[in-house]
Design a protein around this motif. Structure first.
Motif, mmCIF file in Angstrom:
data_model
loop_
_atom_site.group_PDB
_atom_site.id
_atom_site.type_symbol
_atom_site.label_atom_id
_atom_site.label_comp_id
_atom_site.label_asym_id
_atom_site.label_seq_id
_atom_site.Cartn_x
_atom_site.Cartn_y
_atom_site.Cartn_z
ATOM 1 N N ASP A 44 4.315 -7.016 18.253
ATOM 2 C CA ASP A 44 5.317 -6.215 17.539
ATOM 3 C C ASP A 44 6.009 -7.259 16.849
ATOM 4 O OD1 ASP A 44 4.537 -3.630 18.619
ATOM 5 O OD2 ASP A 44 6.305 -3.660 19.731
ATOM 6 N N THR A 45 6.162 -8.385 17.470
ATOM 7 C CA THR A 45 6.816 -9.252 16.639
ATOM 8 C C THR A 45 6.054 -10.006 15.561
ATOM 9 O OG1 THR A 45 7.984 -10.091 18.681
ATOM 10 C CG2 THR A 45 7.897 -11.849 16.892
ATOM 11 N N ILE A 46 4.591 -10.268 15.749
ATOM 12 C CA ILE A 46 4.061 -10.455 14.546
ATOM 13 C C ILE A 46 3.722 -9.463 13.568
ATOM 14 C CG2 ILE A 46 1.184 -10.828 14.083
ATOM 15 C CD1 ILE A 46 0.957 -11.908 16.979
ATOM 16 N N LEU A 47 3.845 -8.284 13.861
ATOM 17 C CA LEU A 47 3.745 -6.967 12.709
ATOM 18 C C LEU A 47 4.973 -7.042 11.978
ATOM 19 C CD1 LEU A 47 1.885 -4.490 15.013
ATOM 20 C CD2 LEU A 47 0.977 -5.707 12.991
ATOM 21 N N GLN A 48 6.097 -7.384 12.740
ATOM 22 C CA GLN A 48 7.405 -7.347 12.187
ATOM 23 C C GLN A 48 7.658 -8.572 11.025
ATOM 24 O OE1 GLN A 48 10.038 -5.123 12.083
ATOM 25 N NE2 GLN A 48 8.464 -3.741 13.149
ATOM 26 N N ALA A 49 6.839 -9.658 11.482
ATOM 27 C CA ALA A 49 6.899 -10.717 10.636
ATOM 28 C C ALA A 49 5.923 -10.243 9.277
ATOM 29 C CB ALA A 49 5.970 -11.942 11.123
ATOM 30 N N ALA A 50 5.034 -9.457 9.608
ATOM 31 C CA ALA A 50 4.205 -9.114 8.316
ATOM 32 C C ALA A 50 4.873 -8.068 7.399
ATOM 33 C CB ALA A 50 2.932 -8.212 8.543
ATOM 34 N N LEU A 51 5.962 -7.186 7.969
ATOM 35 C CA LEU A 51 6.679 -6.327 7.095
ATOM 36 C C LEU A 51 8.045 -6.961 6.539
ATOM 37 C CD1 LEU A 51 6.831 -3.145 9.659
ATOM 38 C CD2 LEU A 51 5.177 -3.762 7.890
ATOM 39 N N ALA A 52 8.059 -8.137 6.818
ATOM 40 C CA ALA A 52 9.160 -9.159 6.115
ATOM 41 C C ALA A 52 8.886 -9.784 5.203
ATOM 42 C CB ALA A 52 9.966 -9.962 7.139
ATOM 43 N N ALA A 53 7.447 -9.851 4.815
ATOM 44 C CA ALA A 53 7.070 -10.335 3.591
ATOM 45 C C ALA A 53 7.470 -9.863 2.417
ATOM 46 C CB ALA A 53 5.423 -10.346 3.691
ATOM 47 N N PRO A 54 7.665 -10.831 1.373
ATOM 48 C CA PRO A 54 7.954 -10.314 -0.115
ATOM 49 C C PRO A 54 6.617 -9.387 -0.588
ATOM 50 C CG PRO A 54 7.078 -12.542 -0.055
ATOM 51 C CD PRO A 54 7.066 -12.204 1.320
ATOM 52 N N SER A 55 7.031 -8.472 -1.551
ATOM 53 C CA SER A 55 5.975 -7.880 -2.248
ATOM 54 C C SER A 55 6.379 -7.308 -3.507
ATOM 55 C CB SER A 55 5.467 -6.350 -1.310
ATOM 56 O OG SER A 55 6.762 -5.520 -1.148
ATOM 57 N N VAL A 56 5.422 -7.390 -4.483
ATOM 58 C CA VAL A 56 5.756 -7.155 -5.701
ATOM 59 C C VAL A 56 6.177 -5.464 -5.779
ATOM 60 C CG1 VAL A 56 3.453 -6.253 -6.325
ATOM 61 C CG2 VAL A 56 4.981 -7.059 -7.955
ATOM 62 N N GLY A 57 7.517 -5.537 -6.596
ATOM 63 C CA GLY A 57 8.452 -4.188 -6.944
ATOM 64 C C GLY A 57 8.633 -3.664 -5.463
ATOM 65 N N PHE A 58 8.683 -4.483 -4.424
ATOM 66 C CA PHE A 58 9.082 -3.912 -3.087
ATOM 67 C C PHE A 58 8.231 -2.867 -2.781
ATOM 68 C CE2 PHE A 58 12.091 -2.051 -0.092
ATOM 69 C CZ PHE A 58 12.050 -3.021 1.007
ATOM 70 N N SER A 59 6.978 -2.837 -3.153
ATOM 71 C CA SER A 59 6.041 -1.889 -3.003
ATOM 72 C C SER A 59 5.463 -1.893 -1.595
ATOM 73 C CB SER A 59 4.657 -2.238 -3.960
ATOM 74 O OG SER A 59 4.018 -3.408 -3.797
ATOM 75 N N GLN A 60 5.503 -2.931 -0.753
ATOM 76 C CA GLN A 60 4.781 -3.015 0.461
ATOM 77 C C GLN A 60 3.459 -2.497 0.805
ATOM 78 O OE1 GLN A 60 8.540 -1.861 3.197
ATOM 79 N NE2 GLN A 60 9.186 -0.917 0.860
ATOM 80 N N PRO A 61 2.481 -2.820 -0.005
ATOM 81 C CA PRO A 61 1.056 -2.285 -0.388
ATOM 82 C C PRO A 61 0.329 -2.488 0.929
ATOM 83 C CG PRO A 61 1.387 -4.182 -1.637
ATOM 84 C CD PRO A 61 2.457 -4.135 -1.047
ATOM 85 N N TRP A 62 0.571 -2.464 2.066
ATOM 86 C CA TRP A 62 -0.144 -2.968 3.220
ATOM 87 C C TRP A 62 -0.399 -1.873 4.302
ATOM 88 C CZ3 TRP A 62 3.512 -7.099 2.004
ATOM 89 C CH2 TRP A 62 5.058 -6.737 2.371
ATOM 90 N N MET A 131 0.131 -8.251 -14.344
ATOM 91 C CA MET A 131 -0.726 -9.091 -13.246
ATOM 92 C C MET A 131 -1.141 -8.028 -12.190
ATOM 93 S SD MET A 131 0.955 -12.761 -13.339
ATOM 94 C CE MET A 131 -0.292 -13.366 -12.271
ATOM 95 N N PRO A 132 -2.367 -7.088 -12.325
ATOM 96 C CA PRO A 132 -2.554 -6.147 -11.160
ATOM 97 C C PRO A 132 -2.867 -6.464 -9.900
ATOM 98 C CG PRO A 132 -4.244 -6.277 -13.101
ATOM 99 C CD PRO A 132 -3.075 -7.280 -13.496
ATOM 100 N N ASP A 133 -3.252 -7.787 -9.701
ATOM 101 C CA ASP A 133 -3.666 -8.503 -8.544
ATOM 102 C C ASP A 133 -2.342 -8.897 -7.751
ATOM 103 O OD1 ASP A 133 -6.393 -8.142 -8.796
ATOM 104 O OD2 ASP A 133 -6.637 -10.099 -9.620
ATOM 105 N N MET A 134 -1.149 -8.578 -8.200
ATOM 106 C CA MET A 134 0.054 -8.981 -7.467
ATOM 107 C C MET A 134 0.367 -8.260 -6.096
ATOM 108 S SD MET A 134 1.524 -11.723 -8.770
ATOM 109 C CE MET A 134 3.029 -11.462 -8.200
ATOM 110 N N GLY A 135 -0.246 -7.207 -6.357
ATOM 111 C CA GLY A 135 -0.296 -6.234 -4.910
ATOM 112 C C GLY A 135 -1.094 -6.853 -3.991
ATOM 113 N N LYS A 136 -2.309 -7.472 -4.122
ATOM 114 C CA LYS A 136 -3.152 -7.964 -3.299
ATOM 115 C C LYS A 136 -2.506 -9.272 -2.723
ATOM 116 C CE LYS A 136 -7.214 -6.008 -5.539
ATOM 117 N NZ LYS A 136 -8.581 -6.318 -6.311
ATOM 118 N N TYR A 137 -1.772 -10.014 -3.705
ATOM 119 C CA TYR A 137 -1.163 -11.264 -3.335
ATOM 120 C C TYR A 137 -0.184 -10.984 -2.303
ATOM 121 C CZ TYR A 137 -3.564 -12.792 -7.342
ATOM 122 O OH TYR A 137 -4.628 -13.535 -8.502
#
Length: 219
Positions: A44-62, A131-137
């Motif tokens: 859960d700690t590792i997953l919460q770290a993932a959810l804290a990542a920056p995302s373009v337009g706060f889209s959280q596309p993961w 830059m459409p690939d920003m979501g993947k980044y």
């Protein structure tokens, strides 16, 4: 009026600790994973770290698929074997011999695999129109957060990229629109190398700062 919490500032000691984690992050191979189960709290700690990542337009596309079943892992391992057989032919002479000797994944050996998907939005996304690939980044940023958090917990992570993403999607029954960005192996390890393993094995050398930093413009 909304109350704003005081900003969090960090000490020099905290900065040094982060630098240590960054420097000692490693890609762990299957010959070093232990079969010790990972506690749910650590996952859960590792997953919460993932959810804290920056995302373009706060889209959280993961989205994250957690895989423990050995049959599922074996199906993924089969596409790794197929792609490895193809990849080795692209190297010649000494590099091909070195490639064959490398252990490049830990799909079966690691107690937990996580497949990380990019889930594109139906409409335009703020910051992604040019830059459409920003979501993947953005998804890659989440993976890096997972890697660093895992290392801080003394849990190894390996990123397996020698896979056919469409075959992995089929194994995991992923939606058609989803795109596989990372297939990750997690587990405790018997060793964290002090240098990248491929550097130690002289597959390549570490680039120096002055080789990759350009001032102002390319000449």
């Amino acid at each position: 009026m909304e109350e704003i919490s005081p900003q969090r500032l960090f000490t020099a000691k905290e900065q040094e600790l982060l630098e240590e984690i960054l420097i000692h992050r490693r890609d762990v191979r299957g010959n070093h994973f232990l079969n010790t189960p990972i506690p749910q709290e650590a996952i859960d700690t590792i997953l919460q770290a993932a959810l804290a990542a920056p995302s373009v337009g706060f889209s959280q596309p993961w989205e994250f698929v957690l895989i423990r079943d050995q049959k599922t892992k074996q199906a993924v391992k089969e596409t790794f074997a197929e792609e490895t057989a193809h990849a080795v032919t692209q190297f010649t002479d000494q590099k091909q011999k070195e490639y064959i000797q490398l252990k490049l994944e830990g799909i079966l050996e690691s107690p937990l695999n996580i497949a990380v998907f990019y889930t594109p939005k139906d409409g335009p996304v703020l910051g992604q129109t040019s830059m459409p690939d920003m979501g993947k980044y953005s998804v890659v940023c989440a993976i890096q957060n997972m890697w660093l958090m895992a290392r801080s917990l003394n849990i190894g992570m390996g990123w397996v990229s020698i896979l056919d993403p469409e075959k992995v999607k089929k194994v995991l029954k992923a939606p058609e629109k989803n795109q596989l960005i990372g297939y990750l192996c997690f587990g405790y390890t018997d060793m964290f190398y002090n240098q990248p393993e491929l550097e130690l094995k002289k597959w390549n050398r570490k680039k120096l700062q002055n080789e990759v930093v350009i001032q102002e413009k390319y000449k």
